[in-house]
Design a protein around this motif. Sequence first.
Motif, mmCIF file in Angstrom:
data_model
loop_
_atom_site.group_PDB
_atom_site.id
_atom_site.type_symbol
_atom_site.label_atom_id
_atom_site.label_comp_id
_atom_site.label_asym_id
_atom_site.label_seq_id
_atom_site.Cartn_x
_atom_site.Cartn_y
_atom_site.Cartn_z
ATOM 1 N N ALA A 177 -11.220 -3.639 -0.694
ATOM 2 C CA ALA A 177 -10.885 -3.382 0.765
ATOM 3 C C ALA A 177 -11.970 -2.766 1.234
ATOM 4 N N GLU A 178 -11.535 -2.755 2.580
ATOM 5 C CA GLU A 178 -12.462 -2.025 3.672
ATOM 6 C C GLU A 178 -11.840 -0.615 3.591
ATOM 7 N N ARG A 179 -12.841 0.487 3.843
ATOM 8 C CA ARG A 179 -12.498 1.940 3.726
ATOM 9 C C ARG A 179 -11.184 2.168 4.578
ATOM 10 N N GLU A 180 -11.334 1.697 5.775
ATOM 11 C CA GLU A 180 -10.227 2.130 6.685
ATOM 12 C C GLU A 180 -8.699 1.673 6.058
ATOM 13 N N LYS A 181 -8.627 0.714 5.489
ATOM 14 C CA LYS A 181 -7.412 0.142 4.914
ATOM 15 C C LYS A 181 -7.283 0.634 3.493
ATOM 16 N N VAL A 182 -8.201 1.040 2.775
ATOM 17 C CA VAL A 182 -8.002 1.900 1.491
ATOM 18 C C VAL A 182 -7.143 2.982 1.644
ATOM 19 N N GLU A 183 -7.381 3.754 3.041
ATOM 20 C CA GLU A 183 -6.684 4.900 3.406
ATOM 21 C C GLU A 183 -5.081 4.812 3.384
ATOM 22 N N PHE A 184 -4.613 3.518 3.928
ATOM 23 C CA PHE A 184 -3.404 3.336 4.206
ATOM 24 C C PHE A 184 -2.626 3.206 2.836
ATOM 25 N N ILE A 185 -3.351 2.103 1.772
ATOM 26 C CA ILE A 185 -2.882 1.829 0.488
ATOM 27 C C ILE A 185 -2.686 2.878 -0.344
ATOM 28 N N SER A 186 -3.540 4.030 -0.257
ATOM 29 C CA SER A 186 -3.722 5.220 -0.999
ATOM 30 C C SER A 186 -2.465 6.190 -0.511
ATOM 31 N N LYS A 187 -2.106 6.126 0.739
ATOM 32 C CA LYS A 187 -1.042 6.940 1.051
ATOM 33 C C LYS A 187 0.066 6.327 0.804
ATOM 34 N N TRP A 188 0.262 4.938 0.727
ATOM 35 C CA TRP A 188 1.520 4.164 0.337
ATOM 36 C C TRP A 188 1.602 4.485 -1.339
ATOM 37 N N LEU A 189 0.493 4.433 -2.016
ATOM 38 C CA LEU A 189 0.905 4.485 -3.338
ATOM 39 C C LEU A 189 1.295 6.033 -3.877
ATOM 40 N N ALA A 190 0.902 7.080 -3.070
ATOM 41 C CA ALA A 190 1.354 8.562 -3.078
ATOM 42 C C ALA A 190 2.795 8.685 -2.837
ATOM 43 N N GLY A 191 3.260 7.727 -2.103
ATOM 44 C CA GLY A 191 4.611 8.019 -1.306
ATOM 45 C C GLY A 191 4.737 8.867 -0.125
ATOM 46 N N ASN A 192 3.502 8.687 0.423
ATOM 47 C CA ASN A 192 3.554 9.330 1.753
ATOM 48 C C ASN A 192 4.353 8.677 2.866
ATOM 49 N N VAL A 251 17.474 -4.918 -4.537
ATOM 50 C CA VAL A 251 16.201 -4.997 -4.355
ATOM 51 C C VAL A 251 15.791 -5.152 -2.621
ATOM 52 N N ALA A 252 16.690 -5.463 -1.938
ATOM 53 C CA ALA A 252 16.480 -5.598 -0.416
ATOM 54 C C ALA A 252 16.651 -3.990 -0.057
ATOM 55 N N MET A 253 17.400 -3.244 -0.442
ATOM 56 C CA MET A 253 17.561 -1.853 -0.031
ATOM 57 C C MET A 253 16.272 -0.913 -0.625
ATOM 58 N N ALA A 254 15.598 -1.555 -1.833
ATOM 59 C CA ALA A 254 14.414 -0.695 -2.235
ATOM 60 C C ALA A 254 13.279 -1.096 -1.252
ATOM 61 N N ALA A 255 13.121 -2.386 -1.013
ATOM 62 C CA ALA A 255 12.111 -2.887 -0.438
ATOM 63 C C ALA A 255 12.057 -2.159 0.871
ATOM 64 N N ALA A 256 13.463 -2.212 1.923
ATOM 65 C CA ALA A 256 13.447 -1.847 2.864
ATOM 66 C C ALA A 256 13.022 -0.202 3.014
ATOM 67 N N ALA A 257 13.334 0.455 1.895
ATOM 68 C CA ALA A 257 12.742 1.843 1.803
ATOM 69 C C ALA A 257 11.483 2.302 1.686
ATOM 70 N N VAL A 258 10.755 1.516 0.747
ATOM 71 C CA VAL A 258 9.417 1.632 0.348
ATOM 72 C C VAL A 258 8.307 1.238 1.501
ATOM 73 N N SER A 259 8.977 0.223 2.220
ATOM 74 C CA SER A 259 8.206 -0.447 3.309
ATOM 75 C C SER A 259 7.874 0.787 4.324
ATOM 76 N N ALA A 260 8.262 1.599 4.482
ATOM 77 C CA ALA A 260 8.350 2.766 5.420
ATOM 78 C C ALA A 260 7.856 3.970 4.801
ATOM 79 N N THR A 261 8.188 4.112 3.333
ATOM 80 C CA THR A 261 7.912 5.551 2.885
ATOM 81 C C THR A 261 7.061 5.197 1.589
ATOM 82 N N GLY A 262 6.349 4.211 1.255
ATOM 83 C CA GLY A 262 5.524 4.112 0.054
ATOM 84 C C GLY A 262 6.406 4.233 -1.087
ATOM 85 N N SER A 263 5.511 4.199 -2.010
ATOM 86 C CA SER A 263 6.184 4.329 -3.376
ATOM 87 C C SER A 263 6.693 5.560 -3.845
ATOM 88 N N ILE A 264 8.068 5.482 -3.835
ATOM 89 C CA ILE A 264 8.647 6.740 -4.334
ATOM 90 C C ILE A 264 9.696 6.303 -5.599
#
Length: 336
Positions: A177-192, A251-264
């Motif tokens: 991925a591009e550097r700018e997009k990597v930052e978003f994915i990294s935050k998602w993985l950390a549960g930010n 699954v729907a509730m988990a997906a709705a949650a992690v779509s805004a909070t990342g992987s928690i």
Amino acid sequence: MISTALLRKQKWTIVVLAVLIFLTIGISLSVGSAAFAPSRLLPTLFGNGSFTEEFILYSVRLPRIIVTLLAGIALSLSGAILQGITRNDLADPGIIGINAGAGVAVAIFFLFFPIDAGSFIYMIPVCAFIGAVGSALLIYIFSYDKNLGFQPTRLVLVGVGFSMALSGIMVVLINSAEREKVEFISKWLAGNVWGTDWPYIIAMLPWLIICIPFTLYKANKLDVLTFSEPVAVGIGASIQKERISLAIVAVAMAAAAVSATGSISFIGLMGPHIAKALVGPRHKLYLPIALLVGGLFLLAADTIGKNILDPDGIPAGIMAAIIGAPYFMYLLFKKK
């Protein structure tokens, strides 16, 4: 028949948890990089604050608090459903790979598809749901034995394996991925918690408005599904139909949650267990407690994490893992 004493205990537990949630909200609104006196909270809430106070409250802190609270509620209920339909106390959407599946789908959408700013917020929960459903189906298939049927213990082992494999896929995606997009994915993985604007709340609400009442309505069915299959069939329950419908909701509730909070992870594990410890294993009693515990736990984790270190703090997902991982190990050894 539920005893009057248990019902009274449930009501008082709900009251105490609600008070704790409001106190945590008050603390979260008051603390942060920008000073906000607690005595100014109520005047600002009722429209008597300065421009700066209203901006901090309504544009910065309150949306984040609501998103975090809703996500905690959704993850806790999702975990309660998964534990009920699999008859496995270790089931959690983060631990068994459902959140990871949602994350891979969100990453693919974010990295490789044209994104319109107006529709991006509303497409993320849909993409997360598709990824989570795909992951859940594969986990179910590999957990099923044609001779023995569905194996709850195998589900956790397969789920952990899938979670690790999907995390590997995520690393590959990040490297391409591009550097700018990597930052978003990294935050998602950390549960930010990154979905901190009002549109993210609007995107989450339809999913939760449907799924939460449905889950509470199905409380008695979840009680039946915790029995062995011969007993449940003898009672007259349509096991597969109920499992599928409830699994889709989880699954729907988990997906709705992690779509805004990342992987928690671990919220869906700890919320139901704490609720059961307080009011017992009946779903009608503990589901309302579990959703409040989940909301409180994630809100507290985010409040502590964002203020514990400067300048960016610790992501809520990491704070939840710090608390939840030892609890997971305790449950794992307890089941031996």
